[in-house]
Write a protein that holds these residues in place. Structure first.
Motif, PDB file in Angstrom:
ATOM      1  N   GLY A 236       0.922  -1.218   0.076  1.00 42.43           N
ATOM      2  CA  GLY A 236       0.099  -0.024  -0.034  1.00 42.43           C
ATOM      3  C   GLY A 236       0.974   1.208   0.076  1.00 42.43           C
ATOM      4  O   GLY A 236       0.499   2.082  -0.515  1.00 42.43           O
ATOM      5  N   PHE A 237       2.054   1.452   0.708  1.00 39.29           N
ATOM      6  CA  PHE A 237       2.710   2.563   0.834  1.00 39.29           C
ATOM      7  C   PHE A 237       3.350   2.615  -0.487  1.00 39.29           C
ATOM      8  O   PHE A 237       3.649   3.832  -0.953  1.00 39.29           O
ATOM      9  CB  PHE A 237       3.880   2.184   1.870  1.00 39.29           C
ATOM     10  CG  PHE A 237       3.410   2.380   3.405  1.00 39.29           C
ATOM     11  CD1 PHE A 237       2.551   3.276   3.469  1.00 39.29           C
ATOM     12  CD2 PHE A 237       4.051   1.572   4.405  1.00 39.29           C
ATOM     13  CE1 PHE A 237       2.108   3.397   4.890  1.00 39.29           C
ATOM     14  CE2 PHE A 237       3.683   1.569   5.558  1.00 39.29           C
ATOM     15  CZ  PHE A 237       2.699   2.734   5.804  1.00 39.29           C
ATOM     16  N   ILE A 238       3.963   1.523  -1.281  1.00 34.84           N
ATOM     17  CA  ILE A 238       4.455   1.859  -2.594  1.00 34.84           C
ATOM     18  C   ILE A 238       3.589   2.493  -3.555  1.00 34.84           C
ATOM     19  O   ILE A 238       3.894   3.379  -4.345  1.00 34.84           O
ATOM     20  CB  ILE A 238       5.055   0.379  -3.004  1.00 34.84           C
ATOM     21  CG1 ILE A 238       6.309   0.224  -2.096  1.00 34.84           C
ATOM     22  CG2 ILE A 238       5.623   0.647  -4.433  1.00 34.84           C
ATOM     23  CD1 ILE A 238       6.872  -1.144  -2.473  1.00 34.84           C
ATOM     24  N   LEU A 239       2.335   1.807  -3.499  1.00 32.31           N
ATOM     25  CA  LEU A 239       1.275   2.222  -4.442  1.00 32.31           C
ATOM     26  C   LEU A 239       1.028   3.715  -4.118  1.00 32.31           C
ATOM     27  O   LEU A 239       0.780   4.618  -5.151  1.00 32.31           O
ATOM     28  CB  LEU A 239      -0.123   1.447  -4.309  1.00 32.31           C
ATOM     29  CG  LEU A 239      -0.059  -0.200  -5.048  1.00 32.31           C
ATOM     30  CD1 LEU A 239      -1.118  -0.812  -4.441  1.00 32.31           C
ATOM     31  CD2 LEU A 239       0.015   0.074  -6.448  1.00 32.31           C
ATOM     32  N   ALA A 240       0.757   3.909  -2.904  1.00 33.45           N
ATOM     33  CA  ALA A 240       0.559   5.479  -2.408  1.00 33.45           C
ATOM     34  C   ALA A 240       1.475   6.361  -3.087  1.00 33.45           C
ATOM     35  O   ALA A 240       1.413   7.476  -3.384  1.00 33.45           O
ATOM     36  CB  ALA A 240       0.363   5.764  -0.973  1.00 33.45           C
ATOM     37  N   LYS A 241       2.827   5.819  -2.655  1.00 32.99           N
ATOM     38  CA  LYS A 241       4.017   6.848  -3.203  1.00 32.99           C
ATOM     39  C   LYS A 241       3.959   6.971  -4.822  1.00 32.99           C
ATOM     40  O   LYS A 241       4.290   7.940  -5.233  1.00 32.99           O
ATOM     41  CB  LYS A 241       5.568   6.017  -2.853  1.00 32.99           C
ATOM     42  CG  LYS A 241       6.539   6.781  -3.475  1.00 32.99           C
ATOM     43  CD  LYS A 241       6.708   8.223  -2.917  1.00 32.99           C
ATOM     44  CE  LYS A 241       8.002   8.632  -3.304  1.00 32.99           C
ATOM     45  NZ  LYS A 241       8.285  10.176  -2.683  1.00 32.99           N
ATOM     46  N   ALA A 242       3.715   5.998  -5.470  1.00 30.18           N
ATOM     47  CA  ALA A 242       3.533   6.221  -7.081  1.00 30.18           C
ATOM     48  C   ALA A 242       2.552   7.170  -7.512  1.00 30.18           C
ATOM     49  O   ALA A 242       2.606   8.181  -8.092  1.00 30.18           O
ATOM     50  CB  ALA A 242       3.367   4.913  -7.762  1.00 30.18           C
ATOM     51  N   MET A 243       1.441   6.963  -6.652  1.00 31.66           N
ATOM     52  CA  MET A 243       0.418   7.781  -6.859  1.00 31.66           C
ATOM     53  C   MET A 243       0.647   9.338  -6.609  1.00 31.66           C
ATOM     54  O   MET A 243       0.423  10.384  -7.631  1.00 31.66           O
ATOM     55  CB  MET A 243      -0.877   7.765  -6.242  1.00 31.66           C
ATOM     56  CG  MET A 243      -1.477   6.288  -6.435  1.00 31.66           C
ATOM     57  SD  MET A 243      -2.732   5.772  -5.144  1.00 31.66           S
ATOM     58  CE  MET A 243      -4.008   6.806  -5.572  1.00 31.66           C
ATOM     59  N   MET A 244       1.410   9.651  -5.588  1.00 28.95           N
ATOM     60  CA  MET A 244       1.761  11.038  -5.151  1.00 28.95           C
ATOM     61  C   MET A 244       2.971  11.394  -6.264  1.00 28.95           C
ATOM     62  O   MET A 244       3.016  12.591  -6.716  1.00 28.95           O
ATOM     63  CB  MET A 244       2.444  11.149  -3.852  1.00 28.95           C
ATOM     64  CG  MET A 244       1.363  10.969  -2.693  1.00 28.95           C
ATOM     65  SD  MET A 244       1.777  11.219  -1.220  1.00 28.95           S
ATOM     66  CE  MET A 244       2.826   9.649  -0.842  1.00 28.95           C
ATOM     67  N   LEU A 245       3.977  10.554  -6.366  1.00 26.53           N
ATOM     68  CA  LEU A 245       5.036  11.064  -7.467  1.00 26.53           C
ATOM     69  C   LEU A 245       4.625  11.280  -8.567  1.00 26.53           C
ATOM     70  O   LEU A 245       5.210  12.218  -9.041  1.00 26.53           O
ATOM     71  CB  LEU A 245       5.925   9.671  -7.408  1.00 26.53           C
ATOM     72  CG  LEU A 245       7.113   9.656  -8.417  1.00 26.53           C
ATOM     73  CD1 LEU A 245       8.270  10.842  -7.677  1.00 26.53           C
ATOM     74  CD2 LEU A 245       7.791   8.422  -8.531  1.00 26.53           C
ATOM     75  N   HIS A 246       3.578  10.871  -9.049  1.00 29.56           N
ATOM     76  CA  HIS A 246       3.166  11.121 -10.614  1.00 29.56           C
ATOM     77  C   HIS A 246       2.052  12.058 -10.635  1.00 29.56           C
ATOM     78  O   HIS A 246       1.423  12.376 -11.605  1.00 29.56           O
ATOM     79  CB  HIS A 246       2.927   9.797 -11.382  1.00 29.56           C
ATOM     80  CG  HIS A 246       4.011   9.012 -11.657  1.00 29.56           C
ATOM     81  ND1 HIS A 246       5.252   9.260 -12.169  1.00 29.56           N
ATOM     82  CD2 HIS A 246       4.283   7.800 -11.097  1.00 29.56           C
ATOM     83  CE1 HIS A 246       6.344   8.416 -12.128  1.00 29.56           C
ATOM     84  NE2 HIS A 246       5.760   7.394 -11.495  1.00 29.56           N
ATOM     85  N   GLY A 247       1.443  12.577  -9.620  1.00 29.08           N
ATOM     86  CA  GLY A 247       0.275  13.483  -9.508  1.00 29.08           C
ATOM     87  C   GLY A 247      -0.865  12.913  -9.486  1.00 29.08           C
ATOM     88  O   GLY A 247      -1.809  13.468  -9.843  1.00 29.08           O
ATOM     89  N   LEU A 248      -1.176  11.787  -9.514  1.00 28.12           N
ATOM     90  CA  LEU A 248      -2.252  10.928  -9.506  1.00 28.12           C
ATOM     91  C   LEU A 248      -3.316  11.507  -8.657  1.00 28.12           C
ATOM     92  O   LEU A 248      -4.667  11.497  -8.569  1.00 28.12           O
ATOM     93  CB  LEU A 248      -2.447   9.625  -9.726  1.00 28.12           C
ATOM     94  CG  LEU A 248      -3.335   8.699 -10.362  1.00 28.12           C
ATOM     95  CD1 LEU A 248      -3.321   9.067 -11.663  1.00 28.12           C
ATOM     96  CD2 LEU A 248      -2.964   7.178 -10.138  1.00 28.12           C
ATOM     97  N   ASP A 249      -2.812  11.865  -7.254  1.00 28.85           N
ATOM     98  CA  ASP A 249      -3.788  12.101  -6.217  1.00 28.85           C
ATOM     99  C   ASP A 249      -4.295  13.653  -6.444  1.00 28.85           C
ATOM    100  O   ASP A 249      -5.510  13.831  -6.433  1.00 28.85           O
ATOM    101  CB  ASP A 249      -3.026  11.952  -4.885  1.00 28.85           C
ATOM    102  CG  ASP A 249      -1.672  12.643  -4.769  1.00 28.85           C
ATOM    103  OD1 ASP A 249      -1.090  13.169  -5.944  1.00 28.85           O
ATOM    104  OD2 ASP A 249      -0.806  12.662  -3.852  1.00 28.85           O
TER     105      ASP A 249
END
Length: 514
Positions: free
Chosen positions: A107-120
């Motif tokens: 979950g942490f890795i998926l969340a990091k990817a979402m924040m990293l690429h601006g999906l959130d």
């Protein structure tokens, strides 16, 4: 972010002075109390359980007073258990390889990817740009809260609050400019709507965490305790059944209370739509990395919720469901989605993939994983040495022997709420969880409602800036007087516990798992 007001500075100094005294008392007082307990004869305890009780007192008090970092304290407990001969090394550290750890890690890795690429951010701005929102301040207030709550169901509440803060500040700047154009100069630190918007951002970020097992650490901690101490497994889908209801009702309560206490004094925020449209324009079209991240995230979500649909369509005893649960348990589903990020390419010629390990490891909250593992380790040792049964019988007998499910849930939910207002809600859950489960079992009750009640209550830390990271983040803007946060938090906490948490877990949760 504006300069802190004089009131905020005085509160901060008082907090620092109290924090220093708290740590000093804990640093020396906890070991002395632990030694005193060990030296005092206690009937009904084995030697191992007596030793573990002393260690638990030390660990619990250090979790509360924090003289050393909480993850360090979480490692001290298992180490002392080995040194004092309570358990073997392999048993003491087995909990750090619990599948729940890898569910969290994925979950942490998926969340990091979402924040990293601006999906959130893309999701948040999309929600704010919807036609029903427009420039209406009440609807903007609602949309900001919804964006925070829905994001924090999958991303940490700290990251969600930090992401939403610039959006809120931009909207408040638009309000200030609109007022100035109309000949009215306002101070946002005294502006009710600004206070309400900041509190909505923080509270919604915490409320959204109850939606999924990975939304906030207390959820997984209690699921881990149920699995280890009562051999009860709660699926991702089952949690979301009551998590969604809890989130919606908590959110509705927060929205109504905040809108009542901090209403907008304008009917339209001129420039709000333009502000959001400009931010969306700056993000541009969807990138390959964003599409990849969304795909990997959806893979994990589908794998998480599919067992629930299989159970409803094929029955709980279906061979297909049994096979699926064996091949794709929640931890494997999380890691599958996360690991895909490392192999789905953004530019294959350059061997550039959706995320790099250097980026992913920054998103993994290692301290939380250690704290989680340490809590499970202590809970497991309490169960194996008989300490948890002894404490459970002690609690039940102190309550008169006969205790109802609703009383059990009420007592431990309130304890979790009060403790989480003063210390880490993760540490609070680690302390109260094993006691509640064993007390429920000792009373002949199902431990599931009280476990869920503790997890939900621990997310209702709304009274103080120190209660949750989102509270601290928005308080630092200087737009929230401490008295208003305290008053608002008390109201929402009381309504949430009395009219949502206790009835929900006693009746609905019992019905779902029954």
């Amino acid at each position: 972010m504006r300069k802190l007001s004089q009131e905020a500075l005085e509160v901060k100094r008082a907090e620092q002075a109290f924090d220093r005294k708290r740590k000093t008392v804990g640093l020396f007082g906890a070991p002395l109390l632990a030694i005193l307990v060990f030296m005092t004869p206690i009937d009904g305890l084995t030697v191992e359980a007596h030793k573990l009780l002393s260690i638990m007192i030390l660990v619990s008090l250090w979790w509360i007073t924090e003289p050393v970092p909480i993850p360090v304290t979480s490692l001290i407990g298992p180490v002392l258990a080995v040194v004092t001969g309570i358990v073997k090394e392999s048993d003491a550290f087995a909990a750090f390889a619990n599948p729940m750890i890898f569910l969290f890690m994925g979950g942490f890795i998926l969340a990091k990817a979402m924040m990293l690429h601006g999906l959130d951010k893309r999701f948040s701005y999309w929600l704010l740009s919807m036609s029903w929102v427009g420039s209406n301040p009440r609807r903007i207030f609602l949309a900001i809260g919804l964006a925070s709550a829905l994001c924090s169901g999958w991303v940490s509440n700290t990251a969600t609050a930090a992401m939403m803060l610039p959006i809120c500040l931009g909207l408040l700047t638009a309000i200030k400019d609109m007022m100035a154009a109309n000949g009215r100069d306002i101070d946002l630190s005294d502006y009710k709507y600004a206070t309400g918007l900041m509190l909505m951002t923080a509270y919604a970020a915490s409320i959204g965490g109850v939606l999924t097992p990975i939304g906030t650490p207390p959820n997984l901690i209690m699921l881990g305790f149920l699995d280890q101490m009562a051999n009860i497994h709660i699926s991702f889908f089952q949690w979301m059944l009551w998590g969604a209801i809890a989130m919606v009702v908590y959110f509705a309560i927060a929205y109504v209370v905040l809108m009542k206490l901090f209403p907008a004094d304008v009917d339209k925020i001129e420039g709000a739509e333009e502000f959001i449209a400009q931010r969306i324009k700056e993000m541009g079209s969807w990138t390959r990395a964003q599409k990849n991240t969304l795909f990997c995230f959806m893979v994990a979500v589908v794998l998480w919720v599919l067992p629930g649909f299989l159970s409803m369509s094929l029955g709980t005893t279906s061979d297909v469901l049994t096979m699926y649960n064996r091949l794709f348990p929640e931890a494997v589903a999380a890691m599958a989605g996360a690991l895909l990020l490392f192999v789905v390419p953004v530019d294959f010629k350059e061997r550039k993939f959706t995320i790099k390990w250097e980026e992913a490891k920054e998103g993994i909250e290692w301290g939380t994983l250690i704290l989680f593992g340490g809590g499970l380790a202590m809970g497991s040792m309490m169960y194996k040495t008989g300490l948890s049964s002894w404490i459970g019988d002690l609690i039940v007998n102190s309550l008169g022997g006969e205790i109802s499910q609703i009383t059990m849930v009420a007592i431990f939910s309130v304890m979790a709420l009060l403790l989480s207002e003063l210390t880490s809600h993760t540490a609070a859950t680690n302390m109260i969880g094993p006691l509640a489960i064993t007390a429920a079992v000792s009373a002949g009750l199902s431990p599931i409602p009280v476990a869920v009640g503790i997890a939900l209550a621990a997310s209702l830390g709304f009274m103080l800036p120190v209660s949750t990271p989102p509270n601290a983040i928005v308080y630092a803007t200087g737009y929230i007087p401490i008295t208003k946060m305290l008053r608002t938090g008390v109201i929402i906490d009381f309504i949430g516990i009395a009219f949502v948490t206790i009835p929900l877990v006693v009746y609905f949760v019992t019905w779902v798992v029954g």
